[in-house]
Write a protein that holds these residues in place. Structure first.
Motif, mmCIF file in Angstrom:
data_model
loop_
_atom_site.group_PDB
_atom_site.id
_atom_site.type_symbol
_atom_site.label_atom_id
_atom_site.label_comp_id
_atom_site.label_asym_id
_atom_site.label_seq_id
_atom_site.Cartn_x
_atom_site.Cartn_y
_atom_site.Cartn_z
ATOM 1 N N GLU A 138 0.839 -1.215 0.000
ATOM 2 C CA GLU A 138 0.000 0.000 0.000
ATOM 3 C C GLU A 138 0.861 1.246 0.000
ATOM 4 N N LEU A 139 1.947 1.204 0.731
ATOM 5 C CA LEU A 139 2.864 2.335 0.778
ATOM 6 C C LEU A 139 3.476 2.580 -0.605
ATOM 7 N N CYS A 140 3.923 1.516 -1.248
ATOM 8 C CA CYS A 140 4.518 1.644 -2.583
ATOM 9 C C CYS A 140 3.513 2.236 -3.572
ATOM 10 N N ARG A 141 2.275 1.750 -3.505
ATOM 11 C CA ARG A 141 1.250 2.240 -4.419
ATOM 12 C C ARG A 141 0.961 3.720 -4.184
ATOM 13 N N LEU A 142 0.909 4.143 -2.907
ATOM 14 C CA LEU A 142 0.664 5.552 -2.607
ATOM 15 C C LEU A 142 1.795 6.424 -3.150
ATOM 16 N N ILE A 143 3.035 6.011 -2.927
ATOM 17 C CA ILE A 143 4.185 6.783 -3.427
ATOM 18 C C ILE A 143 4.158 6.847 -4.954
ATOM 19 N N ARG A 144 3.835 5.746 -5.593
ATOM 20 C CA ARG A 144 3.792 5.689 -7.055
ATOM 21 C C ARG A 144 2.715 6.630 -7.608
ATOM 22 N N TYR A 164 12.979 1.804 1.564
ATOM 23 C CA TYR A 164 12.950 0.791 0.507
ATOM 24 C C TYR A 164 11.874 1.131 -0.534
ATOM 25 N N ALA A 165 10.690 1.537 -0.058
ATOM 26 C CA ALA A 165 9.604 1.891 -0.978
ATOM 27 C C ALA A 165 9.977 3.101 -1.829
ATOM 28 N N ALA A 166 10.622 4.087 -1.221
ATOM 29 C CA ALA A 166 11.043 5.278 -1.963
ATOM 30 C C ALA A 166 12.083 4.910 -3.022
ATOM 31 N N GLU A 167 13.013 4.058 -2.649
ATOM 32 C CA GLU A 167 14.042 3.630 -3.607
ATOM 33 C C GLU A 167 13.421 2.879 -4.779
ATOM 34 N N ARG A 168 12.374 2.102 -4.495
ATOM 35 C CA ARG A 168 11.731 1.317 -5.538
ATOM 36 C C ARG A 168 10.878 2.169 -6.471
ATOM 37 N N GLU A 169 10.130 3.101 -5.912
ATOM 38 C CA GLU A 169 9.178 3.869 -6.704
ATOM 39 C C GLU A 169 9.741 5.190 -7.230
#
Length: 337
Positions: A269-275, A306-311
């Protein structure tokens, strides 16, 4: 201007009598206000402060001192007036102009209390600089009143909270100035006295701390924080200690993060929000622990990074990403320059 007197409404009969004497005395610019009621000095001082919190347009009083003389069977309050009557009338007109200007701009949100409240919150954050010097100076009276907030555009928490009450009350939004202590380290001492607000929106009460949300002028940050926008009692008690018994706040319906779909319970959910929000200059979110994730500060930090680095891999390579946390309230912020 419209005004709500919450503290008067919850007082006992003798306290109300004292309140009315103090109110009428200040309104009339009385040099001496006689109190002949079975109340202690400490109680009278507290009522005096509550008169000022209930009535923010008593700005012509020195908000920082209470002068009182005791005679057998009576107390005599001696308010310190910092403006003459004609000066106060002129200042009141100037404040009226500011309030009218904000109210006119806010008309597009008429009928939506949440949007009105947010507009008042945001306008104050953008326009007011916190007056650190006033905490030690002996003559910066305006910073503790609506004069500092509305006209000087620099104030301390008390002046900011009083001004927010004026704006809310003008639009029939119930609002209280709350006094107590607050500390991000949760160490409450004589240096941690603080003022903030309670509002009643759509029939539910919430805590709002405009001062602690003001990051707009900090080191060129220029963003509005919503960490303390419409909190429950349990949430505000994490780092605030109210002096008085205040209305219980239990609803999370109009918390900023709830209303903007900015709560995340899992890493995905965090990754999706950042994206979805990578086009914004500031991505904010609250990490819930209802699904077993984000259970520790370390886990929150690791997963956000990690999520920021990915997205945001392409943006991070340019060095234009800054990550910050409010660990106590489980809030993460990603600033994209």
């Amino acid at each position: 201007m419209k005004n709500e007197r919450y503290y008067y409404s919850i007082m006992e009969p003798f306290e109300r009598e004292a309140y009315k004497k103090i109110y009428e005395g200040i309104k009339a610019y009385a040099l001496n206000i006689l109190i002949t009621l079975p109340l202690t000095k400490e109680k009278i001082e507290k009522i005096y402060r509550k008169v000022l919190f209930d009535n923010p347009l008593f700005f012509y009083i020195n908000q920082t001192v209470i002068k009182m003389r005791y005679c057998p069977g009576e107390f005599i309050l001696m308010p310190e007036y910092i403006f003459r009557i004609n000066e106060s009338e002129a200042i009141t007109r100037d404040i009226r102009k500011v309030v009218n200007k904000v109210s006119t701009s806010a008309q597009k949100y008429s009928g939506n209390e949440f949007r009105l409240e947010k507009y008042f919150h945001d306008s104050m954050v953008k326009s007011i600089v916190y007056d650190h010097d006033a905490l030690t100076a002996k003559d910066k009276y305006n910073a503790f009143s609506v004069v500092g907030a509305f006209l000087d555009k620099t104030a301390v928490c008390e002046g900011i909270a009083k001004a927010f009450k004026v704006l809310c009350n003008e639009h029939a939004i119930k609002c209280i100035v709350a006094l107590g202590k607050a500390s991000p380290d949760r160490i409450y001492d004589e240096e941690s006295y603080h003022a903030w607000n309670l509002v009643k929106i759509n029939g539910e009460s919430y805590h709002v701390d405009v001062t602690w949300d003001n990051r707009y002028h900090d080191e060129g940050a220029e963003h509005i924080s919503y960490d303390y926008f419409n909190l429950t009692t349990s949430e505000i008690l994490i780092d605030h200690q109210p002096e008085d018994v205040l209305p219980l706040c239990t609803s999370e319906k109009l918390n900023y993060f709830t209303c903007t779909d900015s709560n995340v319970s899992t890493f995905e959910e965090l990754c999706r929000l950042i994206r979805n929000r990578r086009h914004l200059k500031m991505i904010v979110f609250r990490m819930l622990n209802d699904k077993g994730e984000f259970s520790t500060e370390e886990e929150m930090h690791e997963k956000v990074i990690y999520a920021a680095e990915r997205e945001l891999e392409d943006i991070i390579k340019t060095g234009n990403v800054k990550i910050a946390f409010n660990e106590l309230h489980r809030i993460g912020k990603i600033k994209i320059k």
